[in-house]
Design a protein around this motif. Structure first.
Motif, PDB file in Angstrom:
ATOM      1  N   ASN A 113       0.852  -1.131  -0.081  1.00 37.23           N
ATOM      2  CA  ASN A 113      -0.098  -0.008   0.096  1.00 37.23           C
ATOM      3  C   ASN A 113       0.847   1.471   0.043  1.00 37.23           C
ATOM      4  N   LEU A 114       2.008   1.233   0.930  1.00 33.60           N
ATOM      5  CA  LEU A 114       3.038   2.208   1.012  1.00 33.60           C
ATOM      6  C   LEU A 114       3.657   2.404  -0.402  1.00 33.60           C
ATOM      7  N   ALA A 115       3.973   1.368  -1.139  1.00 31.69           N
ATOM      8  CA  ALA A 115       4.614   1.715  -2.593  1.00 31.69           C
ATOM      9  C   ALA A 115       3.747   2.124  -3.551  1.00 31.69           C
ATOM     10  N   ALA A 116       2.505   1.751  -3.362  1.00 32.58           N
ATOM     11  CA  ALA A 116       1.504   1.947  -4.455  1.00 32.58           C
ATOM     12  C   ALA A 116       1.377   3.659  -4.456  1.00 32.58           C
ATOM     13  N   ALA A 140       2.139   9.149  -6.210  1.00 33.79           N
ATOM     14  CA  ALA A 140       2.698  10.531  -5.656  1.00 33.79           C
ATOM     15  C   ALA A 140       3.951  11.053  -6.657  1.00 33.79           C
ATOM     16  N   ASN A 141       4.577   9.853  -7.392  1.00 31.03           N
ATOM     17  CA  ASN A 141       5.689  10.187  -8.397  1.00 31.03           C
ATOM     18  C   ASN A 141       5.068  10.356  -9.814  1.00 31.03           C
ATOM     19  N   ASP A 142       3.772   9.866  -9.884  1.00 30.03           N
ATOM     20  CA  ASP A 142       3.441   9.770 -11.215  1.00 30.03           C
ATOM     21  C   ASP A 142       3.361  11.255 -11.876  1.00 30.03           C
ATOM     22  N   PRO A 143       3.799  11.521 -12.998  1.00 30.44           N
ATOM     23  CA  PRO A 143       3.816  12.780 -13.584  1.00 30.44           C
ATOM     24  C   PRO A 143       2.408  13.263 -13.772  1.00 30.44           C
ATOM     25  N   ALA A 144       1.538  12.149 -14.058  1.00 30.53           N
ATOM     26  CA  ALA A 144       0.019  12.445 -14.511  1.00 30.53           C
ATOM     27  C   ALA A 144      -0.684  13.001 -13.441  1.00 30.53           C
TER      28      ALA A 144
END
Lengths: 388, 106
Positions: free
Chosen positions: A370-373, A378-382
């Motif tokens: 869950n934390l990784a997702a 959060a890092n997804d440029p979209a």
């Protein structure tokens, strides 16, 4: 469809039509003590709860024995409840005390009254289908924190559950795994003990970082220790300590109680008092109790969603990491049989300690995923620039 | 309303065991090294030394007796000896750094 020989069938008898023998909390005393009659639907009946001028709270059958008027729509006059239909006056003992337009009260003018207990800010009624008073020793323990000025006042929640028998909430006391999936807890230690008319759950838990992310610079809750006991069929006291990152412990008492409306609906109530920590004024401490209560509410709301759609099941298929559901129901049965029919089997001490190793491995992996997702999102440029 | 039997007991039932400290007879079941079920009866509650020595603790649930350490040790010892079956067949984990277990890894 699979051949029925291979399929395990869900079995369930209808929910019992009688109501558990025992003390049931109807709510906070302060909510009933305003000098007006309150209608409560409980034990398949309509009740009236009222406080007389003397402050004594009484619980009577709501229907006037004269012509069936609804006393909960009436008026408190002195220490009696007056029927809105013909002004017959009923005392807290269930006896008709006066009929203003009559020379005398007829014989046997008596209605059903429920034994009450007002303790630690809560109102309780004793229900017994056999009509006996509460036996000596069958009582609700005192909660020192409730009267302690170092603790907040009760922060209280009430919710009506339609379409479920109250056995569903009682099952929770042994259901370790649901605390992870439904209540966002992370139990690391879990043990149940049933003995006499009490059923206890000993639980240690750690915080769920995937649910409540730590905010930098704040003192996060890192876990909790809890001893929660049902005292009778419906009233649970959870003696709870929240552990914080800086080593501070915050004691709290959580109540989880219910009363049946009928066989397929009940009123769930829960409330919390929390120790006022140094540096907090009363308002801030009350806000803290509310935050804790609101987090607990999320779990109960998810319970309700499950209950609304689930099947009643008398033959749950349990794995070794589940709690003692069958033995709990054997204990719970004592409240549904006549007092003379309670067997040793129902009340004899039973202990069940769960091995949390495997559940904890699985849950740690799930929390990390869950934390990784969340990090990936959060890092997804979209997502850049997205504000809601 | 009748309560059904626990489906797990169909695989391995509760087994009688006597506490080595006080002789209290109980029924136990271990599904793993860290799981234990204990069915007490009134005579065992009356016999238990720790139970009798326990005073009511603090707090509203202080009367709850969490369990007897001597009985826990008796159950564990019975499982280690092989007198009590552990449902999960994984061997008891030993700490190789602990000199007590040095022989296990020799």
């Amino acid at each position: 469809m699979t051949a029925t020989d291979d399929v395990r069938m869900i079995e369930a008898e209808a929910a019992p039509t009688r109501y558990a023998r025992g003390w049931h909390c109807l709510g906070l005393e302060r909510d009933f003590a305003d000098g007006t009659p309150h209608q409560v639907s409980a034990f398949g009946e309509k009740l009236v709860v009222f406080a007389g001028e003397d402050g004594v709270i009484s619980v009577l059958d709501a229907y006037c024995r004269h012509m069936g008027g609804d006393l909960s729509q009436g008026t408190v006059k002195g220490n009696e409840i007056a029927c809105p239909f013909h002004d017959w006056r009923w005392g807290g003992d269930g006896r008709c005390k006066a009929i203003p337009y009559a020379r005398r009260v007829p014989l046997r003018a008596r209605t059903a009254s429920w034994p009450t207990l007002v303790q630690d800010g809560m109102l309780f009624v004793w229900n017994d289908p056999e009509g006996n008073p509460p036996p000596e020793g069958v009582t609700i323990p005192r909660i020192a924190a409730a009267e302690d000025p170092e603790f907040t006042d009760w922060h209280w929640y009430t919710v009506t559950i339609d379409g479920s028998n109250c056995r569903e909430i009682v099952d929770n006391v042994v259901d370790m795994a649901h605390f992870f999936y439904v209540h966002f807890s992370f139990p690391t230690y879990f043990k149940n003990v049933f003995e006499g008319h009490t059923a206890t759950q000993f639980m240690e838990g750690i915080g769920r970082e995937d649910i409540r992310p730590r905010k930098p610079g704040t003192n996060a809750s890192v876990g909790n220790s809890s001893v929660a006991s049902y005292h009778g069929p419906s009233f649970m006291i959870d003696d709870l300590t929240y552990h914080y990152e800086d080593g501070m412990d915050i004691p709290a008492v959580l109540i989880n109680c219910h009363y049946p409306i009928d066989a397929n609906s009940f009123v769930l109530q829960y409330g919390i008092v929390v120790k006022k920590m140094p540096g907090l004024n009363d308002e801030e401490a009350a806000a803290m109790a509310q935050r804790m209560g609101d987090f607990i509410r999320i779990g109960f709301e998810q319970d309700v969603a499950i209950w609304k759609s689930k099947a009643r099941i008398d033959n749950p298929l349990l794995c070794e990491e589940d709690g003692p559901v069958y033995q709990l129901r054997r204990w719970y049965e004592q409240f549904y049989v006549d007092a003379g029919k309670v067997t040793r089997e129902m009340t004899d001490r039973f202990e069940f300690e769960i091995d949390t190793t495997r559940p904890n491995e699985a849950w740690r992996r799930e929390v990390e995923a869950n934390l990784a997702a969340r990090d990936a999102a959060a890092n997804d440029p979209a997502d850049a620039g997205q504000t809601v | 309303m009748s309560v059904r039997p626990d489906n797990r007991l169909a695989d391995v039932a509760m087994t009688p065991l006597a506490c080595t400290a006080c002789g209290a007879g109980v029924e136990v079941r271990k599904s793993s090294w860290d799981q234990t079920s204990i069915q007490w009866h009134q005579d065992a509650v009356d016999a238990c030394v720790e139970r009798r020595a326990t005073t009511v603790g603090a707090g509203p649930n202080g009367a709850a007796f969490a369990g007897c350490a001597a009985l826990r040790d008796s159950v564990r010892a019975a499982a280690v000896r092989g007198d009590l079956r552990v449902v999960d067949e994984e061997p008891l984990k030993a700490n190789p750094e602990n000199p007590e277990h040095a022989d296990d890894h020799a």
